[in-house]
Design a protein around this motif. Structure first.
Motif, short mmCIF file in Angstrom:
data_model
loop_
_atom_site.label_atom_id
_atom_site.label_comp_id
_atom_site.label_asym_id
_atom_site.label_seq_id
_atom_site.Cartn_x
_atom_site.Cartn_y
_atom_site.Cartn_z
N THR A 162 0.78 -1.33 0.02
CA THR A 162 0.18 -0.02 -0.02
C THR A 162 0.83 1.29 0.03
O THR A 162 1.78 1.17 0.77
CB THR A 162 -0.79 0.07 1.21
N SER A 163 0.55 2.20 -0.80
CA SER A 163 1.36 3.61 -0.80
C SER A 163 1.04 4.33 0.66
O SER A 163 -0.21 4.17 1.13
CB SER A 163 0.76 4.30 -2.14
N THR A 214 -3.37 5.79 9.77
CA THR A 214 -4.71 5.29 9.08
C THR A 214 -5.78 5.94 9.89
O THR A 214 -5.93 6.27 10.94
CB THR A 214 -4.47 4.03 9.68
N GLY A 215 -6.87 6.10 8.74
CA GLY A 215 -8.07 6.96 9.06
C GLY A 215 -8.01 8.26 8.50
O GLY A 215 -9.05 9.15 8.39
N ASP A 216 -6.67 8.99 8.71
CA ASP A 216 -6.64 10.40 7.93
C ASP A 216 -6.92 10.37 6.42
O ASP A 216 -6.58 9.38 5.82
CB ASP A 216 -5.54 10.76 8.32
N THR A 217 -7.15 11.44 5.99
CA THR A 217 -7.62 11.72 4.54
C THR A 217 -6.65 12.65 4.01
O THR A 217 -7.02 13.61 3.43
CB THR A 217 -8.94 11.97 4.21
N VAL A 218 -5.32 12.32 4.34
CA VAL A 218 -4.25 13.25 3.88
C VAL A 218 -3.22 12.48 2.76
O VAL A 218 -2.77 11.62 3.16
CB VAL A 218 -3.48 13.81 5.00
N TYR A 219 -3.73 12.78 1.69
CA TYR A 219 -2.85 12.36 0.58
C TYR A 219 -1.92 12.93 -0.39
O TYR A 219 -1.44 12.67 -1.39
CB TYR A 219 -3.99 11.67 -0.65
N SER A 264 -6.20 8.90 -2.97
CA SER A 264 -5.91 7.64 -1.76
C SER A 264 -5.01 6.82 -2.10
O SER A 264 -4.81 6.57 -3.31
CB SER A 264 -7.41 7.57 -1.14
N PRO A 265 -4.55 6.11 -1.19
CA PRO A 265 -3.48 5.11 -1.35
C PRO A 265 -3.90 3.88 -2.44
O PRO A 265 -5.02 3.64 -2.37
CB PRO A 265 -3.16 4.58 0.13
#
Length: 466
Positions: free
Chosen positions: A40-41, A358-363, A447-448
């Motif tokens: 996973t990225s 994990t759970g953050d939406t920082v891409y 997203s990853p």
């Protein structure tokens, strides 16, 4: 159809092609295997507050939870100023200090203790912070200056050159400590080296004392040398799962000390460790008591220069991967905001960034694309045969912008393809050879991606040994 190839072994660049396991990679940048069997990225990071001191490197930091008030502060040291952030903008608690000192911190008795030196050995005045009040008296009156500070068995320890000074035990009220000129000891190993760092490994109940060429353990009754390797980079010292990790410049290895012996844990990525260009400046953090994150800056591997690198080791899986960031980080701190812990990284241009979990939406890396890639090599279990691949079936949970290409080892890349479905059959029509290499990459702010593996059918093109 061949067996599914998956890459839970992550990066391994030390063994020959014949001994490298099928689940190990030749290259792994900005991806991880935290979900076993998948690649996973990584997530990105975002700035925490405004700039502290534009253009100046942050040279130290510490999270400080003041129990008496319930406040939690993130302290950072930059350009001779000690700054903090509970909420809102950064504030300065003290300025005009030694601008190029590496500030080191420890929390004890609901207070924050600070020491530090610059590369010439000039020291900060030892200070204590209570909430947001800075002082060089009180519980640090008569305390020595030093290059490192640690808490061990209810005392404050300060390393100053080759000597360690320690405070009294707290008074009956549990608020006051004192210092004398006799509460100290010298660590002698006939090498003329100063102490580089001190570290409390709570799991083994020892204060570990690092010099460049030796490691010592102290338990208040005696101190003994436990290893003939040490470190020149005190900030590489971090304990994960009860095991203390550190980088050694002379041997060009990363060691782990478990209380019984020191072990080289970096053999899988030996050429990467050997390629570190500024070994005295590496620094680390323990994350989630599972990951050792060693920021190493610039690395040269096989003639290729990689900048702004971090080596990330997973203790549960005994695996390594490489992270590369957009910014040049200069320190890491574990800090809690609203009850959630993250790594906060200070940078060379006076900013602090919160690394997503994990759970953050920082891409993205502070608004910049994240470039991820991985590469593997396979002989399909038939090293003596020349073979080619017509088709491959690639499994992903989320392909995003992931693309791939194929080549025979040491030849040009000849097959390029995009991945658009969770299960996608790719026409490859490869050249024939004994070792085939696949390279996958992505450069995006989405997203990853998650790569589950692939299968393919080899076609033999020659007789054995032909």
């Amino acid at each position: 159809m061949a067996d599914l190839l998956q890459f839970s072994g992550l990066l391994q660049t030390t063994s020959s092609s014949f001994l490298r396991r099928s689940d190990e990679l030749l290259l792994a940048i900005n991806c991880h295997g935290d979900e076993i069997g998948s690649l996973t990225s990584r997530l990105g990071y975002s700035q925490y507050g405004g700039d502290l001191s534009a253009g100046n490197s942050i040279l130290g930091g510490q999270s400080y939870a003041q129990l008496s008030t319930g406040n939690t502060f993130l302290f950072e040291f930059v350009n001779g100023a000690l700054m903090y952030k509970p909420a809102g903008a950064w504030s300065t608690i003290q300025s005009g200090l030694l601008s190029d000192a590496q500030a080191e911190f420890a929390v004890f008795l609901d207070q924050l203790y600070m020491v530090g030196k610059n590369s010439s050995g000039t020291a900060l005045t030892t200070a204590v912070i209570t909430g947001t009040t800075y002082s060089t008296s009180g519980n640090v009156a008569n305390a020595t200056t030093g290059q490192d500070v640690e808490i061990y068995r209810d005392r404050v320890y300060i390393a100053n050159n080759s000597q360690i000074n320690f405070s009294s035990l707290p008074d009956a009220a549990g608020t006051t400590i004192t210092w004398t000129t006799t509460d100290n000891f010298i660590v002698e190993t006939r090498d003329g080296e100063d102490i580089e760092g001190i570290h409390n490994n709570e799991a083994i109940g020892k204060l570990l004392i690092f010099k460049q060429s030796s490691l010592h353990a102290y338990d208040t009754f005696r101190r003994i040398q436990v290893a003939s390797v040490g470190t020149t980079a005190k900030r590489s010292i971090a304990t994960v799962g009860g095991i203390t990790f550190f980088h050694n410049k002379k041997k060009k290895k990363i060691f782990a000390y478990d209380g019984a012996r020191e072990l080289d844990v970096s053999r899988k990525i030996r050429k990467w460790v050997e390629g570190i260009q500024s070994p005295d400046n590496v620094f680390a953090i323990s994350q989630d008591d599972e990951f050792y994150k060693l920021n190493v800056g610039t690395v040269i591997v096989d003639g290729v220069t990689y900048t702004k690198c971090e080596f990330r080791y997973s203790l549960p899986d005994n695996t390594w991967t490489i992270y590369r960031y957009y910014d040049t980080f200069t320190n890491y701190v574990i800090h809690s905001v609203s009850g959630v812990e993250r790594v906060y990284g200070g940078t060379s241009d006076g900013q602090v960034h919160a690394l997503a979990i994990t759970g953050d939406t920082v891409y993205a890396d502070d608004g910049q694309d994240i470039a991820s890639e991985f590469m593997f090599e396979t002989d399909l279990g038939l090293p003596s045969e020349r073979k080619k691949i017509d088709k491959a079936l690639i499994y992903t949970t989320s392909a995003q912008t992931l693309t791939g290409r194929v080549r025979v080892r040491n030849r040009d890349w000849f097959s390029h393809f995009g991945i658009n479905e969770d299960e996608q059959e790719i026409n490859i029509n490869s050249e024939d050879g004994r070792f085939l290499q696949f390279h996958f990459s992505s450069n995006s702010q989405v997203s990853p991606w998650k790569f589950e593996g692939l299968t393919f059918v080899p076609k033999l093109t020659t007789l054995r040994h032909g």
